[in-house]
Each structure stands twice: as structure tokens, then as C-alpha cells.
Design an enzyme around this catalytic site. Structure first.
Site, PDB file in Angstrom:
ATOM      1  N   LYS A 243      -3.319  -3.063   3.657  1.00  0.00           N
ATOM      2  CA  LYS A 243      -3.921  -3.417   2.370  1.00  0.00           C
ATOM      3  C   LYS A 243      -3.738  -4.909   2.060  1.00  0.00           C
ATOM      4  O   LYS A 243      -4.680  -5.582   1.651  1.00  0.00           O
ATOM      5  CB  LYS A 243      -3.318  -2.546   1.263  1.00  0.00           C
ATOM      6  CG  LYS A 243      -3.637  -1.057   1.427  1.00  0.00           C
ATOM      7  CD  LYS A 243      -3.107  -0.226   0.281  1.00  0.00           C
ATOM      8  CE  LYS A 243      -1.607  -0.053   0.319  1.00  0.00           C
ATOM      9  NZ  LYS A 243      -1.150   0.742   1.486  1.00  0.00           N
ATOM     10  N   THR A 244      -2.539  -5.415   2.261  1.00  0.00           N
ATOM     11  CA  THR A 244      -2.290  -6.846   2.026  1.00  0.00           C
ATOM     12  C   THR A 244      -3.082  -7.693   3.013  1.00  0.00           C
ATOM     13  O   THR A 244      -3.624  -8.747   2.649  1.00  0.00           O
ATOM     14  CB  THR A 244      -0.790  -7.159   2.154  1.00  0.00           C
ATOM     15  OG1 THR A 244      -0.041  -6.300   1.304  1.00  0.00           O
ATOM     16  CG2 THR A 244      -0.507  -8.609   1.790  1.00  0.00           C
TER      17      THR A 244
ATOM     18  N   ASP B 235       0.310  -5.916  -5.642  1.00  0.00           N
ATOM     19  CA  ASP B 235       0.739  -4.767  -4.845  1.00  0.00           C
ATOM     20  C   ASP B 235       1.369  -3.707  -5.750  1.00  0.00           C
ATOM     21  O   ASP B 235       1.983  -4.036  -6.776  1.00  0.00           O
ATOM     22  CB  ASP B 235       1.748  -5.226  -3.793  1.00  0.00           C
ATOM     23  CG  ASP B 235       1.902  -4.215  -2.667  1.00  0.00           C
ATOM     24  OD1 ASP B 235       1.050  -3.306  -2.546  1.00  0.00           O
ATOM     25  OD2 ASP B 235       2.873  -4.336  -1.894  1.00  0.00           O
TER      26      ASP B 235
ATOM     27  N   THR C  56       0.009   2.814  -3.178  1.00  0.00           N
ATOM     28  CA  THR C  56       0.295   3.939  -2.293  1.00  0.00           C
ATOM     29  C   THR C  56       0.250   5.259  -3.062  1.00  0.00           C
ATOM     30  O   THR C  56       0.416   6.320  -2.475  1.00  0.00           O
ATOM     31  CB  THR C  56       1.691   3.773  -1.655  1.00  0.00           C
ATOM     32  OG1 THR C  56       2.673   3.631  -2.703  1.00  0.00           O
ATOM     33  CG2 THR C  56       1.730   2.546  -0.752  1.00  0.00           C
TER      34      THR C  56
ATOM     35  N   ARG D 273       2.069  -1.460  10.819  1.00  0.00           N
ATOM     36  CA  ARG D 273       3.311  -2.162  10.492  1.00  0.00           C
ATOM     37  C   ARG D 273       4.462  -1.640  11.342  1.00  0.00           C
ATOM     38  O   ARG D 273       5.274  -2.401  11.867  1.00  0.00           O
ATOM     39  CB  ARG D 273       3.636  -2.002   9.007  1.00  0.00           C
ATOM     40  CG  ARG D 273       4.935  -2.714   8.589  1.00  0.00           C
ATOM     41  CD  ARG D 273       5.278  -2.399   7.148  1.00  0.00           C
ATOM     42  NE  ARG D 273       4.255  -2.893   6.244  1.00  0.00           N
ATOM     43  CZ  ARG D 273       4.113  -2.477   4.990  1.00  0.00           C
ATOM     44  NH1 ARG D 273       4.909  -1.541   4.513  1.00  0.00           N
ATOM     45  NH2 ARG D 273       3.172  -2.981   4.214  1.00  0.00           N
TER      46      ARG D 273
END
Length: 336
Positions: free
Chosen positions: A63-64, A108, A157, A216
């Protein structure tokens, strides 16, 4: 206050950052990327700022990274912060007033914003202005501050925890899903090339398979496997070194780590497979309820090791087989 500001022209990638900086480098999530390309191209043709974007999905899916790519494609600056560090209206106002025309503000875990801060965001998102009350009591006065046309990119999330009024103000809503094994292999291969690693193709697949379908985690495991290869095999990541390293890291064939196995073993040995509540699991395992619910449970549910029922969490037969544990029946089945 936690804040990172990136210039759009800065596309340097080093060992500490394996994030893609262009759509062409981003692997997976094809439907999302194709739609984003259309939205970005359309707003550039009109000369407008991009509509506000809400990105949801489990942690670690990109997402980032997507927020950075959007800023790069628009030629805009990106400011990154987190909802947890925005505690006052003045904090939020500071971020918003520092934005230039068509800049991107990335927040975020936006579901963590308080309702008071959401109220400030509504006019900021719709009318590009913020209303603040300065002072207290009879000396209080309302001040309206105009903003530049910017784009808010929110990430979460926990999509269900965002209030409907806030969610409805995002014109573009996208949900990232887990990656396939083949996509994970491609991600590991790309990261290995950036790190200049000598690695077998089968090792890339193995790391990708054990990474919980999450980029990640794949990049973290790749770096740790590289450490073992540097020390024990002159830097060459063979499939044997890869499997040995992952075993020593406690990551098994399904990508489960020690905490995952503790959760399953707790449910089986203490609660005979369930149903059991999340709070009971958290107490035995020694983790926060939210950590288990957000980080561990989604993957365990997705691969079929845990089932969520109205009465609580229940371990599946697959979990018994994977842990090589026998399914025990409750004593009450044999009382009569």
C-alpha cells in the site's frame, strides 16, 4: 511527529529499500494497477488533482509502495505519516497546509483517526479547506484555512473500522489481495537482482512459497537467507542453503513461524481444537489480541488451518496434519 517526505524525482533504490518506484516494476495486483493507470492518465489530461484514494488489505502487500508510485506517476511530492501520530487537529492542519498543488498526503492505518479528526478531514477532502476553532470559551473563534488541491491516499488493514462518512469521501477505493506463488517468486527474483545476489531459481521459488504470499516478508527472508549464504557458502544462495536457513529461522513449508505454531498448538492442546475466543488464545500465547487478529489469523484462515465460526475459532483437520498431532475427542463424548 513521524513524517517522511519524498521528492517524486528521487527514484534511487538501495539495499535498504526494495520498493518498486514505477508501475512497470510492480509485480501482481494487475487489476488495481490497470485501473490506477487509467485514473492517473485521465486526471493528467484534465489537469486536475487525482481523486482521493483508499487502499485496503493485509499488511505488507504494497500500500505504501503504491502511494509512492502514484506520486511518481503524477510528478508530485509525497508526504507520509500515520494516523497514530496525528493526535490533534493542529497536527492534521499542519500536514494539510504544507501541501502544494497536486501533492500527495499518505496516511497509514487511517482507520485509527479519531472522530474529531475525521470531522476536520471532511471539508478538507471535499472543499479543500479546513475549519479550526482557536481559543476557548467566549474568546474562541472559528478560522477557515484554504488548501491547495491535493490528493489524500489512505491505507488501512481494517477496512471495516473506517466510518462510512469517511470512506464515502474516497472516490477511488482499491483492495489489495495476497499474491500467488509465481508472483512471489518474481518478487524475490527482482529483489535478489537489486541486492546483486547469486541465487538459484529454485531458491527464489522456495523463499516466495514460504513468505505468506506477502512481499514484505519475502524481502525480509531473502536478506536473512543472504546472511547464511555469505557466511556458509561464499555468498551463493543454493536451494540447500535456502532451506537450511529458513529452517533455522523457524519458517516451515507453509510459511508458518513459531508464533503461528504456538497459536495452533494452544488451540489444539488447551482447547481441543476449539471453538475458542481470541482473548483466550492471546492470554496463552502472550500476544496482543489485535496483533493475532491483524497479523497472524488472516493467513491461517486463508490457507485453511483455522475456521472462524459464530462460537469462536476452530482448528481444521489440515492443522492437525501439518503439526502431526492427533485429534483428541472431548471426555464428555465418553461419559454415557
Amino acid at each position: 511527529m513521524s513524517e517522511r517526505i519524498f521528492q517524486a524525482e528521487d527514484s534511487s533504490t538501495d539495499e535498504e529499500s526494495l520498493r518498486p518506484t514505477k508501475f512497470d516494476d510492480f509485480i501482481g495486483q494487475r487489476d488495481i494497477l490497470d485501473n490506477l493507470k487509467v485514473f492517473i492518465e485521465a486526471c493528467k489530461k484534465r489537469g486536475n488533482s487525482l481523486d482521493h484514494v483508499l487502499l485496503s488489505g493485509p499488511p505488507g502487500l504494497g500500500k505504501t509502495t503504491l502511494a509512492g508510485i502514484i506520486a511518481g506517476e503524477l510528478g508530485s511530492n509525497l508526504t507520509i505519516t500515520s494516523a497514530q501520530v496525528i493526535s490533534k487537529g493542529a497536527d492534521l492542519a499542519r500536514f494539510l497546509t504544507l501541501l502544494n498543488e497536486k501533492d500527495i498526503l499518505f496516511i497509514d492505518e487511517i482507520h485509527s483517526l479519531s472522530r474529531n479528526l475525521e470531522e476536520i478531514l471532511y471539508p478538507a477532502m471535499e472543499d479543500y479547506k479546513i475549519d479550526l476553532v482557536l481559543g476557548e470559551g467566549i474568546t474562541a473563534q472559528s478560522v477557515q484555512i484554504p488548501l491547495k488541491n491535493y490528493t489524500l491516499v489512505g491505507a488501512t488493514t481494517r477496512n471495516g473500522m473506517i466510518s462510512e462518512p469517511l470512506k464515502n469521501r474516497f472516490g477511488i477505493q482499491l483492495r489489495l489481495d495476497y499474491y500467488t506463488d509465481e508472483e512471489m517468486k518474481q518478487i524475490v527474483t527482482r529483489s535478489a537482482m537489486i541486492l546483486n545476489l547469486d541465487i538459484e531459481d529454485s531458491a527464489c521459488l522456495e523463499i516466495g512459497r514460504r513468505s505468506r504470499k506477502t512481499p514484505r516478508i519475502a524481502n525480509h527472508l531473502l536478506k536473512r537467507v543472504r546472511d547464511f549464504a555469505d557466511v556458509k557458502n561464499n555468498g551463493f544462495v543454493s536451494i540447500e542453503i535456502c532451506k537450511n536457513a529458513l529452517e533455522r529461522l523457524g519458517v516451515d513449508e507453509l510459511g508458518l513461524d513459531n508464533t503461528d505454531r504456538k497459536i495452533l498448538e494452544c488451540m489444539i492442546e488447551r482447547y481441543r481444537g476449539g471453538p475458542v475466543g481470541l482473548k483466550s488464545i492471546a492470554v496463552v500465547v502472550g500476544e496482543e489480541e489485535r496483533t493475532i487478529e491483524d497479523t497472524y489469523e488472516p493467513y491461517l484462515v486463508r490457507i485453511g488451518l483455522i475456521n472462524r465460526t459464530p462460537g469462536g475459532r476452530v482448528v481444521s483437520n489440515l492443522a492437525y496434519n501439518h503439526l502431526k498431532l492427533e485429534k483428541r475427542f472431548e471426555e464428555r463424548n465418553f461419559l454415557f
